[in-house]
Design a protein around this motif. Structure first.
Motif, short mmCIF file in Angstrom:
data_model
loop_
_atom_site.label_atom_id
_atom_site.label_comp_id
_atom_site.label_asym_id
_atom_site.label_seq_id
_atom_site.Cartn_x
_atom_site.Cartn_y
_atom_site.Cartn_z
N UNK B 211 0.86 -1.19 0.00
CA UNK B 211 0.00 0.00 0.00
C UNK B 211 0.90 1.24 0.00
N UNK B 212 0.28 2.36 -0.32
CA UNK B 212 1.05 3.58 -0.57
C UNK B 212 1.89 4.00 0.65
N UNK B 213 1.33 3.82 1.86
CA UNK B 213 2.05 4.28 3.05
C UNK B 213 3.30 3.45 3.37
N UNK B 214 3.47 2.32 2.66
CA UNK B 214 4.65 1.47 2.87
C UNK B 214 5.83 1.92 2.02
N UNK B 215 5.58 2.84 1.08
CA UNK B 215 6.59 3.15 0.07
C UNK B 215 7.21 4.52 0.31
N UNK B 216 8.52 4.52 0.60
CA UNK B 216 9.23 5.77 0.80
C UNK B 216 9.80 6.31 -0.51
N UNK B 217 10.20 7.59 -0.45
CA UNK B 217 10.79 8.22 -1.63
C UNK B 217 12.06 7.47 -2.05
N UNK B 218 12.33 7.44 -3.36
CA UNK B 218 13.58 6.88 -3.86
C UNK B 218 13.59 5.38 -4.07
N UNK B 219 12.48 4.73 -3.73
CA UNK B 219 12.43 3.26 -3.85
C UNK B 219 12.18 2.84 -5.29
N UNK B 220 12.79 1.72 -5.67
CA UNK B 220 12.42 1.07 -6.93
C UNK B 220 11.60 -0.17 -6.60
N UNK B 221 10.45 -0.28 -7.26
CA UNK B 221 9.58 -1.45 -7.05
C UNK B 221 9.66 -2.35 -8.28
N UNK B 222 10.02 -3.58 -8.05
CA UNK B 222 10.14 -4.60 -9.09
C UNK B 222 8.94 -5.53 -8.93
N UNK B 223 7.86 -5.20 -9.65
CA UNK B 223 6.57 -5.88 -9.45
C UNK B 223 6.45 -7.03 -10.44
N UNK B 224 6.77 -8.23 -9.96
CA UNK B 224 6.89 -9.40 -10.84
C UNK B 224 5.64 -10.28 -10.81
N UNK B 225 4.98 -10.33 -9.66
CA UNK B 225 3.90 -11.31 -9.48
C UNK B 225 2.60 -10.98 -10.18
N UNK B 226 2.29 -9.70 -10.37
CA UNK B 226 1.05 -9.35 -11.07
C UNK B 226 1.25 -9.51 -12.56
N UNK B 227 0.73 -10.59 -13.13
CA UNK B 227 1.10 -10.87 -14.52
C UNK B 227 -0.02 -11.50 -15.33
N UNK B 228 -1.25 -11.39 -14.84
CA UNK B 228 -2.34 -11.84 -15.71
C UNK B 228 -3.62 -11.13 -15.29
N UNK B 229 -4.64 -11.14 -16.16
CA UNK B 229 -5.86 -10.40 -15.83
C UNK B 229 -6.42 -10.86 -14.48
#
Lengths: 338, 338
Positions: B211-229
């Motif tokens: 969720x948004x509150x978990x993400x600090x400035x400067x982070x790179x997110x490598x979102x691999x698991x979301x990969x189908x409808x």
């Protein structure tokens, strides 16, 4: 492990079973699957075109099995001593997604194409058909001849190819077939007196192998060679005069003889004839045309037949196409503990 | 004859080369192919959905080589002791249409997915990134960890999975890696202090791993698991706040995290970053998101690398997948004269 049937094993299997029995049994699987046509997921083949040819993927599935074929079409290959068409296919388990069977399909496609033609002709040609003309004596021609002999009772062939070497090859291969074969000097001559006309030429261009004045009443035309955009064999007048039967209209309108015709040109789906939902041949005078382009369900039928046939035999070997770690989440462990 | 690389030979090859070198060399091929993106024929994958999963074909081609991958996705497989994802692939000669190489790709896909993530992160993450969080410790997790260690210089991992057994498996596999690993008690805890966050969970449903509150400035997110409808991992607010980078937008808008967003949601194509046509990370404060779904060119790169690597070695064997009659028009002769 995945079952693998390579060229050598398929050849051994066909010789063991006998090509006529193989074609008859395969035709049974093809007709069974046409009869349950609505059960299949159907899409037009996915084609990748290049300057010299095309590579295609042909998937289909029912609720239990998924199958696809890889097939290329490169007419110029012949000049380099290579096959115009090569193919292989895979059958998988819909429930798990795991591949079950990998098979060569160059030979198997030739067999299923001929079996499909014969299945269609059983519903469309006059039942007293005994004479077939074959125009185009390439790689597919002997398979067609054998299938029509085995499934339709064809006894006489009238054959023609622009290349006399092709005719010599055909006659040598058919020497022990029991078929009476006349080599004609032209397409016009070949079709004289034929009950069934099979066109199976290979060039990738619009050709007119048959014109309307060559076609008499009551003939069944098995149009096999016109099977991609820009490649046709019949004059449009024949299509207008006869009744046209197709496998999957969406694909045939792009690839078949009817690519020459308006989008709403009337056709009958072959499976409707097999289930009795549409008439096949109505009178002895009908000109019937099977505008064959080859559809994924036919390859599915062929792979399904092959899988049943090679199960628990030495006509297949197992290959390690699928990684099978003991703990499915521990794929990485294969690299350290194999 | 077709070159075949089965599971056993691929495992031998990776062990022989070393997994880090393998990932580095593979990443080179992947980046080379991203840099020449316009040369590829690109289509979205062709999917066959069933109640429990999906079977897909992923073709692509340049002017010389054609490649495709068969891959399934069946989340319920794990409960039956089977892999969620299995795959195999083929590389062919565009000029003749002949298949050249058949390879297992379950392992190879895991390797190429991790290599692609690392390639993207080299362009998008802060260059001083040393701490990576990994959420989801399934089959892909160790590959991600190893690729980011080898290609980005990650030294510390903070990992979490809902299943403690998965964390134990992960730590056992990474025991000799030299990485300092902290197992967190929640996703919230795992992302604390991370420069890079990799999400690679497996369930086929909309989840909100971050969720948004978990993400600090400067982070790179490598979102691999979301990969189908229907399968996503990030809350939409994160996507709005960060800058999103994708492989092939047409596919990612259907399958990726951005399936949650309007059709015109702005994204940057990864290849544009590599060629310098679009900026990657612009400031130390940017939140960058690689919305990875996996694209056919990455499999093509992997097959191309593998083919170069196994040529003239015993890491491949030849199989008779293609019929090769002496006279290409005499396919029938194979049945009588093999």
């Amino acid at each position: 492990m995945v079952q693998y049937v390579g060229v050598e094993n398929l050849v051994r299997l066909v010789r063991h079973v006998g090509i006529k029995t193989f074609l008859q049994e395969l035709a049974g699987y093809i007709e069974d699957d046409f009869r349950r046509w609505p059960e299949f997921e159907k899409v037009s083949r996915i084609a990748s075109h290049s300057s010299d040819g095309v590579i295609e993927l042909m998937p289909t599935a029912d609720s239990v099995l998924y199958g696809f074929k890889y097939v290329n079409g490169h007419p110029k290959n012949t000049r380099e001593g290579l096959q115009t068409v090569t193919a292989f296919g895979v059958l998988s388990d819909v429930n798990t997604g795991y591949p079950l069977l990998l098979s060569e399909m160059t030979l198997l496609t030739a067999l299923r194409t001929a079996a499909t033609s014969a299945v269609a002709a059983r519903h469309l040609a006059r039942s007293d058909s005994r004479v077939m003309a074959i125009i185009g004596l390439g790689a597919q021609s002997e398979f067609q001849a054998t299938a029509f002999q085995a499934l339709l009772g064809i006894t006489h062939l009238r054959v023609y190819d622009v290349d006399p070497d092709a005719a010599r090859k055909f006659c040598a291969n058919m020497n022990d077939s029991g078929l009476v074969i006349a080599v004609a000097g032209s397409s016009h001559e070949a079709v004289q007196g034929a009950d069934i006309i099979t066109t199976v030429t290979a060039d990738k261009l619009k050709a007119t192998i048959l014109t309307d004045n060559m076609i008499g009443a009551g003939v069944h035309i098995n149009a096999v060679g016109g099977d991609c955009p820009g490649k046709t064999e019949l004059h449009a007048d024949i299509l207008s005069r006869g009744r046209v039967f197709v496998e999957f209209p969406e694909q045939t309108r792009i690839e078949g003889e009817i690519q020459q015709m308006p989008e709403d040109f009337p056709v009958t789906e072959l499976w409707h004839v097999m289930t009795g939902e549409a008439p096949g041949r109505r009178t002895e005078q009908d000109i019937t045309i099977f505008d064959s382009v080859g559809f994924a369900t036919e390859d599915f039928s062929a792979l399904r037949y092959l899988r049943d046939k090679v199960r628990d035999t030495d006509f297949q070997v197992e290959i390690d196409l699928v990684a099978e770690p003991k703990d499915p989440r521990d794929l990485f462990g294969l690299l350290t503990r194999y």
